[in-house]
Write a protein that holds these residues in place. Structure first.
Motif, short mmCIF file in Angstrom:
data_model
loop_
_atom_site.label_atom_id
_atom_site.label_comp_id
_atom_site.label_asym_id
_atom_site.label_seq_id
_atom_site.Cartn_x
_atom_site.Cartn_y
_atom_site.Cartn_z
N ASP A 1 0.81 -1.21 0.00
CA ASP A 1 0.00 0.00 0.00
C ASP A 1 0.84 1.26 0.00
N LEU A 2 1.94 1.27 0.79
CA LEU A 2 2.74 2.49 0.92
C LEU A 2 3.33 2.95 -0.41
N PRO A 3 4.00 2.09 -1.19
CA PRO A 3 4.51 2.58 -2.48
C PRO A 3 3.39 2.98 -3.44
N ALA A 4 2.24 2.30 -3.34
CA ALA A 4 1.12 2.69 -4.20
C ALA A 4 0.58 4.06 -3.80
N GLU A 5 0.46 4.30 -2.49
CA GLU A 5 0.01 5.61 -2.03
C GLU A 5 0.98 6.70 -2.48
N ASN A 6 2.27 6.47 -2.30
CA ASN A 6 3.26 7.48 -2.69
C ASN A 6 3.19 7.78 -4.18
N ALA A 7 2.97 6.75 -4.98
CA ALA A 7 2.86 6.96 -6.42
C ALA A 7 1.65 7.83 -6.75
N MET A 8 0.53 7.61 -6.06
CA MET A 8 -0.66 8.43 -6.29
C MET A 8 -0.40 9.89 -5.91
N PHE A 9 0.30 10.09 -4.78
CA PHE A 9 0.56 11.46 -4.35
C PHE A 9 1.48 12.17 -5.34
N TYR A 10 2.47 11.46 -5.87
CA TYR A 10 3.36 12.07 -6.85
C TYR A 10 2.61 12.41 -8.13
N ALA A 11 1.72 11.55 -8.56
CA ALA A 11 0.94 11.84 -9.77
C ALA A 11 0.11 13.09 -9.58
N GLU A 12 -0.51 13.26 -8.42
CA GLU A 12 -1.31 14.45 -8.16
C GLU A 12 -0.43 15.69 -8.01
N PHE A 13 0.74 15.52 -7.44
CA PHE A 13 1.69 16.63 -7.32
C PHE A 13 2.05 17.18 -8.71
N PHE A 14 2.41 16.30 -9.63
CA PHE A 14 2.78 16.75 -10.97
C PHE A 14 1.58 17.32 -11.71
N GLU A 15 0.40 16.76 -11.46
CA GLU A 15 -0.81 17.31 -12.07
C GLU A 15 -1.02 18.75 -11.61
N ALA A 16 -0.81 19.00 -10.32
CA ALA A 16 -0.97 20.35 -9.79
C ALA A 16 0.08 21.30 -10.36
N LEU A 17 1.33 20.83 -10.50
CA LEU A 17 2.38 21.67 -11.06
C LEU A 17 2.08 22.04 -12.51
N ARG A 18 1.49 21.12 -13.24
CA ARG A 18 1.17 21.41 -14.63
C ARG A 18 0.06 22.44 -14.77
N GLY A 19 -0.77 22.55 -13.73
CA GLY A 19 -1.79 23.60 -13.76
C GLY A 19 -3.11 23.19 -14.35
N PHE A 20 -3.26 21.93 -14.75
CA PHE A 20 -4.55 21.48 -15.25
C PHE A 20 -4.62 19.97 -15.08
N PRO A 21 -5.85 19.43 -14.94
CA PRO A 21 -6.00 17.99 -14.69
C PRO A 21 -5.81 17.17 -15.96
N HIS A 22 -4.60 16.97 -16.33
CA HIS A 22 -4.28 16.26 -17.58
C HIS A 22 -4.92 14.89 -17.68
N PRO A 23 -4.62 13.94 -16.74
CA PRO A 23 -5.17 12.60 -16.89
C PRO A 23 -6.24 12.32 -15.84
N ARG A 24 -7.17 13.26 -15.63
CA ARG A 24 -8.07 13.20 -14.48
C ARG A 24 -8.80 11.86 -14.37
N GLU A 25 -9.44 11.40 -15.41
CA GLU A 25 -10.22 10.17 -15.33
C GLU A 25 -9.32 8.96 -15.10
N ILE A 26 -8.14 8.95 -15.73
CA ILE A 26 -7.22 7.84 -15.53
C ILE A 26 -6.76 7.80 -14.08
N LEU A 27 -6.41 8.96 -13.55
CA LEU A 27 -5.94 9.02 -12.17
C LEU A 27 -7.05 8.66 -11.19
N LYS A 28 -8.26 9.11 -11.47
CA LYS A 28 -9.40 8.76 -10.61
C LYS A 28 -9.62 7.25 -10.60
N HIS A 29 -9.53 6.63 -11.77
CA HIS A 29 -9.70 5.18 -11.84
C HIS A 29 -8.60 4.47 -11.04
#
Length: 507
Positions: free
Chosen positions: A282-310
């Motif tokens: 769970d821990l590496p999976a959680e960290n991966a999710m947080f990093y994906a959201e971090f980069f999404e925020a830096l980019r300034g728009f929800p690039h892969p929103r539905e993929i990330l939500k899934h």
């Protein structure tokens, strides 16, 4: 004769994903639970029902789209309540951010389907509670908590206070399956009457309305249960009336309840180590999710929103509080696969976003190739990092100016920095991997560059006295010591014995 205080019943089924079968088997059973509840709601105007997780309702919506309007009807009338959480998670194992995501995912689904979401969070069969839960629940939009078991005695109506002072109305009834067992499942009226003494021993003796859940793991409540409670109430026994959590907290929760705080210990303290093939993923999976959201925020728009939500939903479902159950190896294997799917999806999304962000950073001058370091934390970080970039030329992968190690590390202002070459892969192109000390601002990034240019020689920070000059003057003197000295430390090495002595010059 004084009337006995009413007990409100919350009919429900504990939706044990991965426990009473494989994921598919549990979801299918959950659909039958919901279909039966809808029939009873249509037959009996006083009946109520609680669906305790959104992932089961999501499956029902996809599998039985023609029946979902019936769900909407009873949700809006207040007779059917959906607890707006994605999955039923432990609170002492996942990170706080994952708990928040679980609540927000559930609320998002309810608001999308019904235009609103409930205000009560239920933790059926969760054996411990983190002390921060009131704060997490409140900030996620909840006003009440319904716990399951493990609380101290007489905590059925309390105000639960988090370390930061956040308070939330909380009800901790008897174990979620206990009431059903007290009534002998309530499918035979004679059995209910025969158990009345035991029922009064556990639920009698109070002058305020109590609340109990009525159900157990993936149980389907049959019609005779409703009929038997109608008969029970008509015969003058202690009244047991159907309710939802929202109805009870709105109508009968006291204004100034007793306060409790602190962690509620786990009844199953071995959970953390009992399934080492599942929970450590769970821990590496959680960290991966947080990093994906971090980069999404830096980019300034929800690039892969539905993929990330899934991916998030897959991870939350895989973290449901069950394993090693009737589903056996099939269910546990799917849990592991869903965790891995979430992690790999998030890692790929993070890498794709990082590539795009790095490509946007301008070089300070020609023949400079970027090394971009990101910091997801909310404070400035300075530490040793390892990074890689590729040096290539115009019109060809091989840069015409590149010779043997004639490159140096510079920052965005062109200042040179020391670095250690770790690896140089060369053939048709040159990929350079190096280590250097990097300081990066909070929740941001910073770029360094490998520039094709000769390095500026740097003086050694060490002064070395190996005794060579003294030996030439006094060849017959004792061998003595070799001294290696910096502004911070002095190391002496006995030239005969090899004995080392280290002295800290700062003390």
């Amino acid at each position: 004769m004084q009337e006995k205080a009413v007990v409100y019943l919350i009919p429900f089924a504990h939706l044990d994903l991965f426990w009473a079968g494989s994921r598919e088997e549990c979801l299918s059973r959950g659909a039958e639970v919901i279909l039966t509840a809808l029939r009873l709601l249509e037959t009996y105007p006083d009946y109520r029902f609680m669906i305790e997780a959104v992932n089961f309702l999501e499956y029902f919506k996809e599998a039985y789209p023609d029946d979902f309007q019936r769900v909407e009807k009873f949700i809006k009338s207040g007779r059917l309540e959906v607890i707006p959480v994605r999955a039923i998670l432990y609170t002492q194992l996942p990170s706080g951010e994952t708990l928040v995501r679980n609540y927000l995912s559930g609320r998002e689904s309810c608001e999308k389907w019904f235009g609103f979401s409930g205000k009560t969070a239920s933790l059926s069969d969760i054996p411990g509670v983190t002390p921060q839960l009131p704060q997490i629940a409140r900030k996620s939009g909840f006003t009440a908590l319904l716990l399951s078991h493990g609380t101290p005695p007489h905590t059925d109506r309390v105000c639960y206070t988090a370390p930061d002072g956040t308070e939330i109305a909380t009800y901790a009834p008897i174990h979620y399956g206990r009431c059903r067992r007290l009534f002998g499942e309530a499918e035979e009226y004679e059995t209910m009457c025969a158990n009345e003494t035991q029922i009064e021993q556990e639920l009698g003796g109070v002058d305020y309305p109590q609340l109990c859940q009525f159900g157990t793991d993936l149980c389907v409540i049959p019609e005779q249960v409703v009929e038997n409670f109608h008969r029970w109430n008509a015969k003058g026994h202690r009244p047991f009336l159907f309710s939802t959590p929202e109805e009870y907290f709105r109508r009968d929760f006291p204004e100034n309840p007793r306060r409790i705080s602190g962690e509620i210990p786990s009844l199953w303290p071995n959970v953390e180590s009992s399934w080492p093939d599942l929970w450590p993923q769970d821990l590496p999976a959680e960290n991966a999710m947080f990093y994906a959201e971090f980069f999404e925020a830096l980019r300034g728009f929800p690039h892969p929103r539905e993929i990330l939500k899934h991916a998030w939903n897959s991870l939350l479902d895989s973290m449901d509080h069950n394993q090693n159950g009737i589903g056996g190896e099939c269910a546990d294997t799917e849990k592991k696969e869903m965790k891995l799917h979430a992690r790999l999806t998030a890692e790929r999304l993070a890498r794709e976003s990082a590539m795009i962000l790095a490509a946007r950073i301008p070089a300070p001058r020609k023949n400079c190739f970027p090394l971009v370091i990101f910091n997801r934390l909310s404070w400035r970080r300075k530490e040793l990092v390892r990074a890689r970039t590729s040096l290539y030329g115009p019109g060809t992968a091989k840069h015409p100016l590149l010779k043997e190690n004639n490159f140096r590390l510079i920052d965005e202002e062109g200042n040179e920095h020391p670095f250690r070459l770790v690896r140089h892969l060369r053939k048709v192109a040159d990929s350079i991997e190096g280590e250097f000390s990097a300081e990066v601002p909070a929740f941001g990034c910073r770029a360094w560059f490998l520039e094709i240019a000769e390095r500026t020689p740097e003086p050694s920070p060490f002064r070395i006295d190996d005794g060579d000059s003294r030996d030439r003057l006094y060849p017959n003197a004792p061998a003595g010591e070799t001294v290696v000295e910096s502004p911070f430390l002095r190391l002496t090495i006995d030239r005969v014995t090899g004995r080392l002595t280290l002295f800290d010059k700062q003390e």
